[in-house]
Write an enzyme that holds these catalytic residues in place. Sequence first.
Site, PDB file in Angstrom:
ATOM      1  N   LYS A  67      -0.020  -4.263 -49.705  1.00 31.15           N
ATOM      2  CA  LYS A  67       1.251  -4.407 -49.999  1.00 31.15           C
ATOM      3  C   LYS A  67       2.190  -5.471 -48.142  1.00 31.15           C
ATOM      4  O   LYS A  67       1.266  -5.286 -47.562  1.00 31.15           O
ATOM      5  CB  LYS A  67       1.279  -2.858 -49.010  1.00 31.15           C
ATOM      6  CG  LYS A  67       3.284  -2.503 -49.550  1.00 31.15           C
ATOM      7  CD  LYS A  67       3.630  -1.110 -48.689  1.00 31.15           C
ATOM      8  CE  LYS A  67       4.692  -0.293 -48.790  1.00 31.15           C
ATOM      9  NZ  LYS A  67       4.597   0.986 -48.710  1.00 31.15           N
ATOM     10  N   SER A  82       8.702   2.689 -50.580  1.00 26.43           N
ATOM     11  CA  SER A  82       8.482   1.431 -50.136  1.00 26.43           C
ATOM     12  C   SER A  82       7.281   0.602 -50.989  1.00 26.43           C
ATOM     13  O   SER A  82       7.516  -1.046 -51.000  1.00 26.43           O
ATOM     14  CB  SER A  82       8.295   1.667 -49.496  1.00 26.43           C
ATOM     15  OG  SER A  82       7.028   1.801 -48.491  1.00 26.43           O
ATOM     16  N   SER A 137       6.467   7.188 -50.754  1.00 25.45           N
ATOM     17  CA  SER A 137       6.184   5.450 -51.147  1.00 25.45           C
ATOM     18  C   SER A 137       5.140   5.175 -51.557  1.00 25.45           C
ATOM     19  O   SER A 137       5.251   4.047 -51.936  1.00 25.45           O
ATOM     20  CB  SER A 137       6.266   4.396 -48.952  1.00 25.45           C
ATOM     21  OG  SER A 137       7.104   4.759 -48.739  1.00 25.45           O
TER      22      SER A 137
END
Length: 477
Positions: free
Chosen positions: A75, A152, A176
């Site tokens: 990520k 996210s 997230s």
Amino acid sequence: MRDDEYERLDGLALAALLRSGEVTSGELMACAIGLAATRGHAVNAIRYPRYAESQALANEWAHRGTFAGIPFLLKDAGLASKRFPTSNGSRLFANSRSLQDATLLERFDQLGLIAFARTTVPELCMAPTTEAADNQGPTLNPWNLSRSPGGSSGGAAAAVASGIVPIAHGSDGGGSIRIPASCCGLFGLKPSRGRVPMGPLRGEGWGGLACDGVLSRTVRDTAAVMDGIGGWEAGSPYASPPDTGSYSHCIAQRPSRRMRVRVWRDAWDGIPISSECLKAVEKTAALCKALGHEVIDSTPPPLNYSAFLQAYITVLATNITLSCNTRLQALGRALADGDLEPAMLDGYMLGQTLSAAQYADAIQNFHRVARVMQGTLMDADILLTPTLTQLPADIGWFAMSGTFQAFRERVGNYATFLAVFNASGQPAANVPMSISEQGLPVGIQLVAKFGREDHVLQLSAELEEAAPWADRRPDSP
């Protein structure tokens, strides 16, 4: 190996082929890079690709770890890496570099997970969708390109759902991992606070709310990753929860006793929940009963949810200000027009007005919420809730416009059941139990007592066996 053969297998199945000599890490990496260049581009999920060097690394890879050398994605959330720059979804932070690898990155490497790119995120990871201006357009949901894959960890979810990799790194400071897992039909576990190391460059994120984990198509892949990345590191501000044994072993066993499962169907402050999300809860509750577990109808305990949201906004805003000021100091300049998107700029300005007393009070609010949330499972093993209150959001619904306060309040109405368990530190997972009438994934959330990831994983594996989801794939891109 053909792409269709590669994408139908989970990480452990690919690792078995590697050990048998039927495929090589280089062949798997070629599949992943090819899919990233096509499908990843179509949904805008890939950031900072390092294709050539990662292919060379895979070609020379010597088998090690549980996963032996399968492709993997990180990520774009600041996880320190010497190989990969990061932007955290922000033009201000674009191409930030680290001279040191994070402890977690080293553990991924020892597991045999070969990273070849980062995945897209919203600016500073503070949205439930992934539409950062830094990414040159929104990241799209492969199930429906007009919808968001969540955030996210939205790029990670879109990549796994698209078949680019079977497992991808994610992080969760308020949903997230669980939000995008729900939006994209994946399994996503938020571990207990302290279970996964955050060092050595930091000790905690967002006042103890944030943690790292993965998104995957199968429970067994997540269990195997957790076996490899969990455990205390020197200097951590939090002790790792007690070891309950191998997660891979625990999901291979039937529960030794009937679990008590509490079910919530209502939200605080009268926040509405869509009928599709409630249907997924009812389906799961009925299946838990059929599996022999005790299901207890319940309601959320009394909680001043608006006060919690305000505390959350306070902590996020102060972190925006700290992060941006640190970056500006390193760059040797002041904030410029276009550095931050409108809502984030407002959050930056808000953070500068907050006092130390307000921050301390917000942390105390988290601790009060933690006592309430942990108390809900004093006489039960698992809590079952909707993951989201609505179906995956349309692209643009959570655009970074307006004030930070109003933006985060909208997020709080969408992900109502998530951040409270970041405050409590309890393990919580999205389980992809349903598909809506519109053909969109709908997840439910399972929460356990602090440190009992084994309970979440064991019940999730039972549900997966009874109502399999791994073969459900989107038609696009």
